[in-house]
Design an enzyme around this catalytic site. Structure first.
Site, PDB file in Angstrom:
ATOM      1  N   CYS A   1      -2.135   3.032   9.211  1.00 39.69           N
ATOM      2  CA  CYS A   1      -3.203   2.116   8.755  1.00 39.69           C
ATOM      3  C   CYS A   1      -4.333   2.034   9.763  1.00 39.69           C
ATOM      4  CB  CYS A   1      -2.683   0.693   8.591  1.00 39.69           C
ATOM      5  SG  CYS A   1      -1.250   0.491   7.586  1.00 39.69           S
TER       6      CYS A   1
ATOM      7  N   HIS B   1       0.882  -1.190   0.000  1.00 37.62           N
ATOM      8  CA  HIS B   1       0.000   0.000   0.000  1.00 37.62           C
ATOM      9  C   HIS B   1       0.912   1.230   0.000  1.00 37.62           C
ATOM     10  CE1 HIS B   1      -3.753  -1.914   2.113  1.00 37.62           C
ATOM     11  NE2 HIS B   1      -4.030  -1.682   0.839  1.00 37.62           N
TER      12      HIS B   1
HETATM   13  N1  ARG Z   1      -3.805  -7.100   6.474  1.00 38.29           N
HETATM   14  C1  ARG Z   1      -4.208  -5.862   5.872  1.00 38.29           C
HETATM   15  C2  ARG Z   1      -4.164  -6.003   4.356  1.00 38.29           C
HETATM   16  O1  ARG Z   1      -3.298  -6.655   3.850  1.00 38.29           O
HETATM   17  C3  ARG Z   1      -3.326  -4.739   6.338  1.00 38.29           C
HETATM   18  C4  ARG Z   1      -3.763  -3.413   5.830  1.00 38.29           C
HETATM   19  C5  ARG Z   1      -2.865  -2.302   6.284  1.00 38.29           C
HETATM   20  N2  ARG Z   1      -3.398  -1.061   5.910  1.00 38.29           N
HETATM   21  C6  ARG Z   1      -2.749  -0.074   5.266  1.00 38.29           C
HETATM   22  N3  ARG Z   1      -3.376   1.036   5.065  1.00 38.29           N
HETATM   23  N4  ARG Z   1      -1.525  -0.231   4.822  1.00 38.29           N
HETATM   24  O2  ARG Z   1      -4.990  -5.470   3.654  1.00 38.29           O
END
Ligand code: ARG
Length: 280
Positions: A262, A166
């Protein structure tokens, strides 16, 4: 205290599937009591400088704690996420309801167009500009859709390291037009686009070690920066630029591939033409 952040307590948080490299080997390895303490510590720190609003977690959607992925807020508009992985799609209706109940105009992307909200779409803090990560989760095609929906300049950036899946895992626009980021998470063309828009004196490139500690996954509220961990060198650089750093361990959430940023979603993102960045 005018800023508002949405958070979701980790009552139902766990690692039960693997959709990013951080989760591999961590299925059923989360200590829920530790996660609750870490989450509360972050919420307490942020609540010293901002209001926290809460959305209730639900069984069966363990990643809902990562409210950054709910969608993208701009003014009273909320562009709801369309998750790439089916494992997270159960969160969509829950977040849509919360935002509709709180007076936002909920906008939906086409179902075939994955979009992971403020995990991949980050507003610049000096220009009327949206940075958008793609390559792992969000479709590159979202850039033109968001630009016309929200009437904003969108700069797509291609993510090439699967550990930084992300945009908010490796890129953090800071107040005053500063940018903390991990350059090698991006392809060469995207690195060049970042360099073309943010003056060198305002770019803070982090080391491999800081990137892997999720230093870029930071919550920036005014001069305050909240994050999991930062090296002395990074603390010093941010301090020189006038930021006040607070480190708070978030290891349980890193097992799921997330950290401070996050776990939050900024709810007030005013529609305005911010002052143009002055080259330092
Ligand atoms: N386990 C989640 C996923 O893979 C973690 C998300 C983390 N969020 C972020 N905004 N980076 O989607």
């Amino acid at each position: 205290m005018n800023d508002r952040y949405l958070m979701c307590a980790p009552d139902h948080f766990d690692v039960v599937y693997v959709i990013n490299p951080w989760m591999a080997g961590n299925v059923a390895q989360c200590r829920s009591d530790v996660a609750v303490c870490q989450w509360r510590a972050l919420a307490t720190l942020i609540s010293d400088v901002a209001h926290i609003e809460r959305v209730k977690g639900q069984p069966g959607v363990p990643d809902m704690v990562f409210t950054a992925n709910a969608g993208l807020v701009l003014g009273q508009s909320f562009v709801l996420s369309r998750f790439h992985h089916p494992e997270r799609r159960g969160e969509e209706a829950l977040f849509a309801n919360w935002f509709a109940d709180h007076g936002y105009h909920v906008i939906r992307m086409a179902p075939e167009l994955p979009f992971e909200g403020a995990g991949d779409a980050l507003l610049d803090r000096a220009e009327n500009l949206l940075w958008m990560g793609h390559g792992h989760r969000t479709s590159e095609r979202c850039a033109s859709v968001l630009s016309s929906l929200l009437d904003i300049d969108v700069q797509p950036l291609k993510l090439v390291d699967e550990r930084f899946y992300h945009l908010d895992t490796c890129f953090c626009p800071l107040e005053g037009g500063y940018l903390m980021y991990y350059p090698t998470a991006f392809d060469a063309a995207s690195q060049a686009r970042i360099a073309a828009r943010v003056p060198a004196a305002r770019r803070i490139a982090v080391s491999d070690a800081d990137a892997l500690d999720f230093a870029c996954n930071a919550v920036n509220c005014g001069r305050h920066v909240f994050l999991n961990r930062a090296s002395n060198e990074l603390v010093q650089r941010l301090t020189e630029f006038g930021f006040l750093l607070r480190q708070t361990p978030l290891g349980e959430f890193m097992k799921a591939g997330g950290s401070a940023k996050c776990l939050t979603l900024k709810l007030n993102e005013p529609l305005r033409q911010p002052p143009v960045r002055v080259a330092a």
